[in-house]
Design an enzyme around this catalytic site. Structure first.
Site, PDB file in Angstrom:
ATOM      1  N   GLN A   1      -5.594   0.344   3.083  1.00  0.00           N
ATOM      2  CA  GLN A   1      -4.988  -0.774   2.519  1.00  0.00           C
ATOM      3  C   GLN A   1      -6.135  -1.424   1.722  1.00  0.00           C
ATOM      4  O   GLN A   1      -5.930  -2.173   0.544  1.00  0.00           O
ATOM      5  CB  GLN A   1      -4.322  -1.635   3.417  1.00  0.00           C
ATOM      6  CG  GLN A   1      -5.374  -2.755   4.199  1.00  0.00           C
ATOM      7  CD  GLN A   1      -6.176  -2.286   5.076  1.00  0.00           C
ATOM      8  OE1 GLN A   1      -6.563  -0.995   5.406  1.00  0.00           O
ATOM      9  NE2 GLN A   1      -6.371  -2.893   6.391  1.00  0.00           N
TER      10      GLN A   1
ATOM     11  N   SER B   1      -0.308  -8.108   6.902  1.00  0.00           N
ATOM     12  CA  SER B   1      -0.515  -8.598   5.630  1.00  0.00           C
ATOM     13  C   SER B   1      -1.542  -9.977   5.687  1.00  0.00           C
ATOM     14  O   SER B   1      -1.393 -10.641   4.729  1.00  0.00           O
ATOM     15  CB  SER B   1       0.428  -8.715   4.651  1.00  0.00           C
ATOM     16  OG  SER B   1       1.453  -7.691   4.562  1.00  0.00           O
TER      17      SER B   1
ATOM     18  N   THR C   1      -6.523 -10.098   4.058  1.00  0.00           N
ATOM     19  CA  THR C   1      -7.145 -10.652   2.617  1.00  0.00           C
ATOM     20  C   THR C   1      -7.248 -11.996   2.880  1.00  0.00           C
ATOM     21  O   THR C   1      -8.074 -12.560   2.517  1.00  0.00           O
ATOM     22  CB  THR C   1      -6.198 -10.259   1.509  1.00  0.00           C
ATOM     23  OG1 THR C   1      -6.021  -8.823   1.168  1.00  0.00           O
ATOM     24  CG2 THR C   1      -6.534 -10.961   0.412  1.00  0.00           C
TER      25      THR C   1
ATOM     26  N   GLY D   1      -1.189 -12.439   1.163  1.00  0.00           N
ATOM     27  CA  GLY D   1      -1.293 -10.951   1.433  1.00  0.00           C
ATOM     28  C   GLY D   1      -0.082 -10.273   0.888  1.00  0.00           C
ATOM     29  O   GLY D   1       0.884 -10.934   0.378  1.00  0.00           O
TER      30      GLY D   1
ATOM     31  N   GLY E   1       0.362  -6.633   1.342  1.00  0.00           N
ATOM     32  CA  GLY E   1       0.381  -5.032   1.952  1.00  0.00           C
ATOM     33  C   GLY E   1       1.559  -4.377   2.513  1.00  0.00           C
ATOM     34  O   GLY E   1       1.932  -3.504   2.113  1.00  0.00           O
ATOM     35  N   GLU E   2       2.327  -5.564   3.035  1.00  0.00           N
ATOM     36  CA  GLU E   2       3.630  -4.668   3.518  1.00  0.00           C
ATOM     37  C   GLU E   2       4.953  -5.048   2.477  1.00  0.00           C
ATOM     38  O   GLU E   2       5.873  -4.446   2.478  1.00  0.00           O
ATOM     39  CB  GLU E   2       4.019  -5.631   4.691  1.00  0.00           C
ATOM     40  CG  GLU E   2       2.838  -5.445   5.674  1.00  0.00           C
ATOM     41  CD  GLU E   2       3.116  -6.404   6.874  1.00  0.00           C
ATOM     42  OE1 GLU E   2       3.574  -5.949   8.085  1.00  0.00           O
ATOM     43  OE2 GLU E   2       3.140  -7.622   6.637  1.00  0.00           O
TER      44      GLU E   2
END
Lengths: 178, 802, 283
Positions: B499, B540, B543, B745, B747-748
């Site tokens: 990621q 997520s 970050t 975030g 990511g997902e």
């Protein structure tokens, strides 16, 4: 090295009772002669015998392409090739892409386009791409997709990989005069 | 702003840096747990239950034990250690009864994999097959209990709610407003059911762990392809009754996780094998079949939704039931269920609502977290329901959503007040709808006209939201040390499994310290002995939380540098500025020192020295989160909501059911792009993963609940040929005031609602509402052929047995 | 893999045949793309592996005017994909080859292996069936030729007797002005086994040949349907009629890959599309 060499000559391995067969091949340009178990796959030969850990197993059945290497100029999934079949062959793995401490253009473009995330499928993609560009320095999108769809990637969604191969082909034509 | 046009207002944050570990990964140097070898290392293999539910009558291990090279053979009789993230319901090896087809029955450690495999083939197990619990309906009847000790299972109380004498591992609830009154007053009430099957994560590196239990100190050393080293440490310590400090967890490169490696899986069994083999390191690697059939998956789910709306398109009431077919063990599944009660309405403001979410045991492969857990599933239900509501009301689905979306001043399901700092669902929707050129739904006449050509196009869109699902005490931390050359070595507690955490953290530190990102090295292998704590690399969250910790550590480093520099330059720290790796006086810039002059301590020309090596640290904790009320679900569970939307244009071949995705536009309000290249990759990767769930993937069980597709032969994931023709990522940047540089975030999120947007676009094309995933060519075609307008699904359990 | 085997690479056909009959647990290796999976999944117990790739007879790829194209048992599928001759003379074969598995697998998988594996869903047999392909079999007691439509006897079963080896196939020369095509449906665009695959061939005299896979225990040549179509004369109307009629000629099953209902439907659609394509009317 020759294909005519008689492979039916075995030496009985005393401890395990396993039969051994001698193979002679080139791996990333180096001559290799080894006695191996004939049941060994090329993938396991590269990893367990040659300790080249760049080539990965992700399914063991030829479905995912993570173990792709170049054998006599062709991309093959090494998990379903017997090592003894590679007798006399020339094998290229991901470890053979960079030369003299310098990354190849293809590797540079994989980095620049972020064509990798976890990186586990990356060696396989690089080798499939290398085999493609060796045969076809100017592939169309469709040709790239046709060849690379035998490699699975779960991270990138493939678009960055397609971009990387295209830009690498372009740079190779320009910089290496392919 | 899309892709390569993106411009950041910061020098380093927001820039398109290459990922930090890319060079190792393109040269084959990156070593994964799968690649590691240790002196004396043994290899393990497992025997899996061929039945979904069976009594283990006897296991004869004598032949296996007698095989030369075998060092340990274990069955369930050999250990009573219980493991579980949230509920201790799982043994390292089944004992007495197997609970799914693929459950581990016995394990062997031997000198090589071949010997281990042969030893497994020599095990003689007698089973007595038992009638399995097939699905959630049977499970809810509770005639057979998957865990007959459910009343006594140890679990986190007050957060998860196992029900007595049932198959319900947890029943979570949320309530607000007066639902009965709202339904009574609604102009239109619509009720629907949606469902989707279990789906596999498919990391390219399968689960693998190497464990050594030191026979003398009893310390446990673990190398694992895992996302959460500190969670493994804590659970191992709990399960094995030792101190956390005596468990060391190493995480080398990880070949993908997607939540499947968020918890603890092979480590306890490998530990037992190491112990039984006298303390040798034991490598236990899942084959691809075991990855599909033994390691956990995303749960199947059924959502039943009843909505009340006014004529002018205001949603006034929603009652939701989510039933999770979570398989044999709870694992992360109960947390997935819990998440659904505060996020399961989607990003809509509804004053009267209730959600009941039940995580249910059945005799299937068990479930765990999968990228945006619970959200792809709940959003499949919610966003299809929203589309159907707009159909029934005759209102444009864009207008309908805009009337009901969360905005500043409204509250979420759990009662959280939305502000300007929360981000904007409306900005996301407006952006994607514009990108695909939405002008309203197709009329029936238009459809009929196109149908004659054999191909029908459709457009559709769907919203999404997700906040990290995590405990109120979730924490991250970072340690930074400066080397003599002024470069910084950073240790974080999160795992970069693709990621890009390491790169993002380096950028944030580089931004604050104003040094090139190349001068920051993030240690790429996590070792719990050295790296500072991080809860889990999931959700997520990193970050945001890691980013805030890095900001603190970087500022502390800068403060320490300036304190020493001030002394050396004979001024106050406040009088100093910094740029390009140097500190200097704000008025007399010639009074300056380089970081490297201070990094290991400053020495005056005469030899006196001050300062010392510059080291700093930073921590962050989830600020202000509260546990949800057990009955009402009210509370503050969300650190940061990332809102988003997808819009799709597709073409359906009405003779074959094949779908071509012509374009998908995806917008996320991420507050601030930290690395455009990495965000782009999260979006393309997430969208294609979502596409897999939408049109292709899913577990298929036969009538005996045996998994029929445990290999890539029949459990397919998208290939390069299956990419959408075009993916357009759109970054919305409404900053979050407590996020790092305003960031949230992402990511997902790109995976969530891809199926819903495709389902909605298929309605636009065909005028048919599909309620069940996947939207495979077969499902679409049989739907068309049925002549029905609502497709409630096919019976997937009617496959013949083995 | 539990199998423990010797590996033998014979110098000539006779040596190969001698080795083949020594032990019933001898398996023939050409491309290995199916064999290696059977070994890995322990579905077979092999004691001997006979690698036939070095035999000159298996390396043949030769077109003889009047006789047709002979393809040895070591010839890989990508050779067919890349062959201009196959593209020109046997388009359906070329299309089936291009649809088979993935690029890397086609670098290893052989044409003959795809036949000998006798999978009901294999892509190449339908195309080879419509060209009246003949299988060239060698045994210790001499050689024999079997028509491909008589070669398959059941799921993963063929007429091959113990001690027999397929050294090549011969595809008779097509007539000038022929047309043919192979169409398939799968679960995704990427590499997958066929849900249904239909090959169709139109000869200059108006006669039609049809081959189909994944709708019966073996790949099928649809002789009866061909006759009916030929009698009616191929036209758009006949194509539409045939698409309905095919349901009386096949008995697909429901399995993990597809329902019988969808297979039946797709057989119909692919047949219609194939026939229309032969008429130059692509949908």
């Amino acid at each position: 090295m020759s294909n005519e060499k008689d492979c039916s000559m075995y030496t009985e391995h005393v401890e395990s009772g396993k039969r051994k067969v001698t193979i002679q091949l080139k791996v990333n340009g180096h001559q290799v002669v080894r006695d191996i178990d004939p049941t060994m796959s090329l993938l396991h030969f590269l990893r367990d015998d040659q300790k080249l850990f760049g080539t990965k197993e992700a399914c063991g059945e030829g479905e995912c392409g993570a173990c792709t290497v170049i054998m006599n100029g062709k991309a093959v999934t090494s998990c379903i090739v017997l090592a003894v079949e590679a007798d006399g062959a020339e094998i290229k793995t991901v470890e053979g892409l960079a030369k003299n401490g310098k990354l190849s253009i293809l590797q540079e473009e994989f980095i620049a386009e972020d064509a990798l995330q976890c990186g586990f499928c990356t060696p396989g993609f690089l080798m499939s791409s290398r085999a493609l560009l060796d045969h076809n320095p100017n592939p169309s999108d469709e040709e790239i997709i046709e060849v690379l769809s035998g490699n699975l990637c779960r991270c990138t969604g493939y678009i960055p990989i397609l971009r990387a191969v295209k830009t690498a082909a372009e740079r190779e034509r320009k910089e290496l005069g392919r | 702003m899309t892709d390569k046009q993106y411009e950041s207002k910061y020098k380093r944050v927001g820039q398109r840096y290459n990922r930090k570990d890319a060079q190792e990964k393109v040269t084959g140097q990156a070593l994964y747990t799968y690649d590691l070898e240790f002196p004396g290392m043994l290899h393990a293999r497992c025997l899996f239950s061929p039945y979904a539910r069976a009594k283990i009558v006897s296991i004869d291990t004598s032949k296996a034990k007698a095989l030369p090279g075998v060092r340990a053979v274990l069955t369930g009789e050999d250990s009573d250690i219980l493991v579980g993230l949230y509920m201790q319901d799982k043994r390292a090896l089944s004992k007495g009864e197997t609970r799914y087809h693929g459950d581990i029955v016995a394990a062997v450690a031997a000198v090589d994999e071949d010997t281990a495999e042969r030893a497994i083939s020599l095990l003689d197990v007698k089973y007595e097959p038992l009638e399995p619990v097939h699905n959630v309906d049977e499970a809810l009847e509770a005639k057979t209990l998957v865990h007959d000790d459910i009343n006594h299972l140890k679990h986190i109380e007050g957060v998860f709610f196992p029900q007595k004498d049932s198959n319900i591992a947890s029943w979570n609830k949320s309530r607000k407003g007066d639902l009965d009154k709202a339904f009574a007053e609604a102009d239109l009430v619509v009720e629907n059911e949606f469902s989707l099957p279990a789906v596999a994560h498919v990391p390219m590196e399968t689960h693998v762990a190497i464990v050594q239990e030191d026979p003398y100190s009893k310390k446990i050393r673990i190398w694992s392809s895992a996302q959460s080293p500190f969670a493994i440490r804590q659970i191992m310590a709990d399960s094995f009754g030792i101190s956390e400090t005596d468990v060391e967890v190493h995480i080398p490169f990880v070949g993908g996780g997607f939540g499947g490696k968020a918890g603890i899986h092979l480590e306890p069994l490998a530990t037992l094998l190491s112990r039984a083999a006298g303390g040798a390191p034991v490598k236990l690697r899942a084959t691809r079949e075991a990855e599909f059939n033994t390691l956990p998956t995303r749960a199947g789910m059924r959502g039943r939704i009843k909505s009340g709306v006014t004529k002018d398109g205001k949603i006034t009431a929603i009652r939701v039931n989510y039933d999770w077919d979570s398989g044999a063990y709870a694992d992360y599944g109960v947390n997935v269920g819990k998440t659904a009660v505060y996020s399961g309405l989607g990003p809509y403001a509804v004053e009267n609502a209730s959600i009941d979410s039940k995580t249910i045991y059945t005799n299937k492969v068990f479930s765990t977290a999968y990228r945006g857990f619970g959200h792809l599933e709940t959003h499949w239900s919610i966003e299809r329901q929203i589309d159907i509501l707009s159909q029934k009301l005759g209102i444009d689905p864009y207008e309908f959503r805009m009337k009901n979306l969360l905005e500043p001043g409204t509250r979420t399901m759990s009662g959280e007040l939305i502000t300007e700092s929360s981000g904007s669902p409306k900005d996301c929707l407006t952006a994607v709808v514009k990108e695909i050129g939405w002008t309203g739904r197709k009329t029936e006449e238009e459809r009929q006209r196109e149908w004659k050509t054999g191909k029908v196009r459709g457009k559709g869109f769907a919203m999404l939201q997700k906040a990290p699902a995590m405990p109120a005490n979730t924490a991250s931390s970072v340690i930074m040390q400066m080397n003599g050359d002024g470069h910084v070595k950073m240790m974080i507690g999160a795992v970069d499994f693709g990621q890009g955490a390491n790169t993002v953290m380096a950028q944030i530190a580089a931004q604050i310290l104003d040094i090139p990102i190349e001068h920051i090295e993030v240690m790429s292998e996590i070792d719990t002995r050295a790296n500072p704590y991080d809860w889990n690399t999931v959700a997520s969250k990193y970050t945001f939380m890691g980013g805030n910790a890095v900001i603190k550590a970087s500022k502390e480093m800068l403060r320490k540098i300036k304190e020493v520099a001030a002394q050396a330059l004979r001024t106050e720290p406040e009088m100093l500025a910094h740029a390009g790796g140097e500190v200097f006086h704000v008025h007399n810039p010639e009074r300056r020192l380089s970081y490297k002059d201070i990094a290991l301590g400053y020495m005056y020309p005469g030899g006196n020295s001050i300062g010392g090596p510059v080291i700093s640290s930073g921590s962050s904790i989830a600020d202000g989160l509260s546990n949800l009320h057990p009955e009402t679900g009210q509370g503050l569970p969300a650190l940061d909501w990332t809102f988003g939307a997808h819009a799709v244009e597709l073409e359906v071949d009405v003779e074959t059911g094949n779908i071509e995705i012509l374009k998908i536009a995806s917008a996320f309000d991420i507050g601030q792009v930290i690395n455009e290249k990495l965000v782009y990759g999260q979006i393309t990767g997430g969208v294609v993963q979502g596409l897999g769930s939408a049109i292709l993937e899913g577990y298929k069980f036969n009538k005996n609940v045996q998994l029929m597709n445990p290999s890539f032969t029949d459990n397919k994931i998208p290939t390069m040929k299956d990419m959408p023709k075009e993916i357009v990522p759109i970054y919305i940047e409404n900053p979050q005031h407590d996020g790092p540089f305003g960031a949230r975030g992402v990511g997902e999120h790109p995976m969530i609602s891809v199926p819903s947007a495709i389902g909605n676009a298929i309605y636009d094309a065909l005028g048919i509402n599909f309620h069940v995933l996947p939207l495979s060519p077969e499902a679409i075609m049989l739907g068309i052929l049925s002549g029905k307008k609502e497709i409630l699904g096919t019976d997937v359990e009617n496959l013949p047995g083995h | 893999m539990l199998s423990r085997f010797d590996y033998f690479k014979p110098h000539n056909l006779n040596e190969a045949m001698q080795y083949l009959v020594k032990d019933e647990k001898t398996f023939v290796l050409a491309g290995g793309t199916d064999l290696m999976i059977l070994l890995r999944r322990n579905l077979i117990d092999a004691r001997h592996i006979l690698d036939i790739k070095s035999l000159p007879e298996t390396q043949v790829f030769e077109f003889v005017e009047g006789a047709g194209l002979t393809i040895g048992a070591s010839v890989v599928v990508n050779k067919i994909v890349d062959s201009e001759l196959v593209k020109a003379k046997y388009p359906a074969f070329n299309e089936a080859a291009a649809a088979l598995a993935s690029f890397q697998l086609r670098n290893r998988a052989t044409v003959v292996g795809n036949i000998c594996n006798a999978s009901p869903g294999a892509d190449l047999p339908p195309a080879l069936l419509v060209f009246d392909t003949v299988v060239n079999i060698v045994g210790l007691n001499g050689s024999r030729q079997v028509k491909l439509h008589e070669f398959f006897t059941g799921v993963k079963r063929t007429v091959l007797q113990p001690g027999e080896l397929v050294v090549s196939i011969t595809i008779p020369e097509p007539e000038p002005g022929e047309k043919s095509t192979y169409l398939r449906q799968a679960r995704l665009r990427g590499h997958d086994l066929a849900t249904v695959g239909v090959a169709s061939r139109l000869k200059p005299d108006g006669k039609v040949a049809l081959g189909i896979c994944a709708v019966a225990p073996t790949p099928l040549r649809l002789f009866a349907l061909e006759d009916q179509i030929s009698q009616r004369g191929l036209s758009e109307e006949t194509a539409v009629w045939a698409a309905q009629e095919i349901k009386n000629h096949i008995r697909p099953i429901t399995d993990v890959r597809s329902s019988a209902a969808y297979r039946l439907h797709m057989a119909s659609v692919l047949l219609k599309r194939g026939l229309l394509k032969l008429l130059g009317k692509e949908g």
